[in-house]
Design a protein around this motif. Structure first.
Motif, PDB file in Angstrom:
ATOM      1  N   LYS A 160       0.836  -1.200   0.000  1.00 24.44           N
ATOM      2  CA  LYS A 160       0.000   0.000   0.000  1.00 24.44           C
ATOM      3  C   LYS A 160       0.871   1.250   0.000  1.00 24.44           C
ATOM      4  O   LYS A 160       0.579   2.220  -0.728  1.00 24.44           O
ATOM      5  N   THR A 161       1.940   1.240   0.789  1.00 25.91           N
ATOM      6  CA  THR A 161       2.865   2.382   0.836  1.00 25.91           C
ATOM      7  C   THR A 161       3.520   2.594  -0.525  1.00 25.91           C
ATOM      8  O   THR A 161       3.652   3.725  -1.010  1.00 25.91           O
ATOM      9  N   PHE A 162       3.930   1.490  -1.145  1.00 24.20           N
ATOM     10  CA  PHE A 162       4.574   1.546  -2.463  1.00 24.20           C
ATOM     11  C   PHE A 162       3.626   2.111  -3.511  1.00 24.20           C
ATOM     12  O   PHE A 162       3.975   3.009  -4.283  1.00 24.20           O
ATOM     13  N   GLU A 163       2.377   1.612  -3.518  1.00 27.20           N
ATOM     14  CA  GLU A 163       1.426   1.987  -4.549  1.00 27.20           C
ATOM     15  C   GLU A 163       0.971   3.436  -4.411  1.00 27.20           C
ATOM     16  O   GLU A 163       0.745   4.124  -5.412  1.00 27.20           O
ATOM     17  N   GLN A 164       0.860   3.938  -3.171  1.00 25.87           N
ATOM     18  CA  GLN A 164       0.328   5.274  -2.947  1.00 25.87           C
ATOM     19  C   GLN A 164       1.411   6.349  -2.819  1.00 25.87           C
ATOM     20  O   GLN A 164       1.104   7.501  -2.537  1.00 25.87           O
ATOM     21  N   SER A 165       2.659   5.971  -3.034  1.00 28.35           N
ATOM     22  CA  SER A 165       3.759   6.932  -2.934  1.00 28.35           C
ATOM     23  C   SER A 165       3.615   8.049  -3.970  1.00 28.35           C
ATOM     24  O   SER A 165       3.163   7.832  -5.093  1.00 28.35           O
ATOM     25  N   LEU A 166       3.989   9.283  -3.574  1.00 27.19           N
ATOM     26  CA  LEU A 166       3.952  10.428  -4.486  1.00 27.19           C
ATOM     27  C   LEU A 166       5.161  10.441  -5.411  1.00 27.19           C
ATOM     28  O   LEU A 166       5.240  11.259  -6.337  1.00 27.19           O
ATOM     29  N   VAL A 167       6.099   9.526  -5.159  1.00 31.66           N
ATOM     30  CA  VAL A 167       7.303   9.415  -5.990  1.00 31.66           C
ATOM     31  C   VAL A 167       7.162   8.199  -6.895  1.00 31.66           C
ATOM     32  O   VAL A 167       6.679   7.144  -6.474  1.00 31.66           O
ATOM     33  N   GLY A 168       7.592   8.337  -8.144  1.00 34.41           N
ATOM     34  CA  GLY A 168       7.524   7.212  -9.068  1.00 34.41           C
ATOM     35  C   GLY A 168       8.514   6.129  -8.670  1.00 34.41           C
ATOM     36  O   GLY A 168       9.712   6.397  -8.553  1.00 34.41           O
ATOM     37  N   LEU A 169       8.030   4.916  -8.446  1.00 33.19           N
ATOM     38  CA  LEU A 169       8.885   3.806  -8.021  1.00 33.19           C
ATOM     39  C   LEU A 169       8.688   2.616  -8.949  1.00 33.19           C
ATOM     40  O   LEU A 169       7.581   2.337  -9.401  1.00 33.19           O
ATOM     41  N   ALA A 170       9.799   1.915  -9.219  1.00 34.88           N
ATOM     42  CA  ALA A 170       9.728   0.727 -10.068  1.00 34.88           C
ATOM     43  C   ALA A 170      10.817  -0.245  -9.647  1.00 34.88           C
ATOM     44  O   ALA A 170      11.871   0.161  -9.153  1.00 34.88           O
TER      45      ALA A 170
END
Length: 204
Positions: A160-170
């Motif tokens: 949930k933290t990963f998906e809702q982050s304001l920073v683009g993550l991959a």
């Protein structure tokens, strides 16, 4: 007369082998249980509708009736337990498994729930269509189930933290192929779909 005697003898041998095989199946399951920790073996007498301890002290020493035993099972699990017993007692299956919560506080009914994995084996008397006993081997799986749930909750929290982050993550694998990207990254890269093949099938 010789042929008739041979056939009768052959049938008798086959019946003996069948009984030995069935007895060995029950014995193997019970012995496996006795070799492990936190296990119990019970005998459910279907004629008396009562259960007795064979190994361990899960039940009162005098045994416990079916109706009374339901008071020790979590209300949400009683139907599954009932279905488990019905399938065995009516001869629908020879063996069956069930997981239910058992109140380990005994007659106090304090709600000390333990997750029990129950493997049942029906015992038949020759010539009868319905079983007379059900032998149950129960394994306490409380710690394992609680640990798995805690791990799942932790995983869901980080997802949930990963998906809702304001920073683009991959995340990428060692060969440079995309494993997953969060919502922000999908917006930045203008994904055409959740699993856009342009990004997932092309390495960096």
């Amino acid at each position: 007369a010789f042929i008739f005697s041979w056939v009768v003898n052959r049938i008798s041998i086959l019946r003996i082998r069948k009984r030995v095989s069935e007895s060995k199946e029950i014995y193997d399951i019970m012995q496996h249980t006795l070799d492990l920790n936190d296990n119990y073996v019970l005998r459910l007498d279907l004629r008396e509708r009562c259960a007795y301890n064979l190994h361990g002290q899960m039940l009162p020493e005098s045994g416990i009736g079916y109706e009374n035993s339901l008071q020790y099972i979590h209300p949400e699990d009683r139907q599954a337990y009932h279905n488990f017993l019905i399938s065995l007692s009516r001869g629908q299956v020879r063996t069956a498994e069930c997981v239910f919560r058992w109140d380990a506080s005994g007659e106090h009914h304090a709600g000390k729930w333990r997750y029990m994995h129950d493997q049942g084996v029906a015992e038949y008397i020759e010539g009868q269509k319905l079983p007379t006993n059900i032998f149950c081997t129960l394994t306490d799986q409380t710690e394992r189930i609680i640990q798995e749930r805690e791990e799942q909750e932790l995983t869901d929290k980080y997802r949930k933290t990963f998906e809702q982050s304001l920073v683009g993550l991959a995340f990428y694998d060692k060969d440079g192929y995309l494993l997953t990207a969060n919502q922000k990254m999908r917006e930045i890269l203008k994904f055409q779909s959740e699993d856009d093949p342009y990004y997932y099938e092309t390495s960096r």
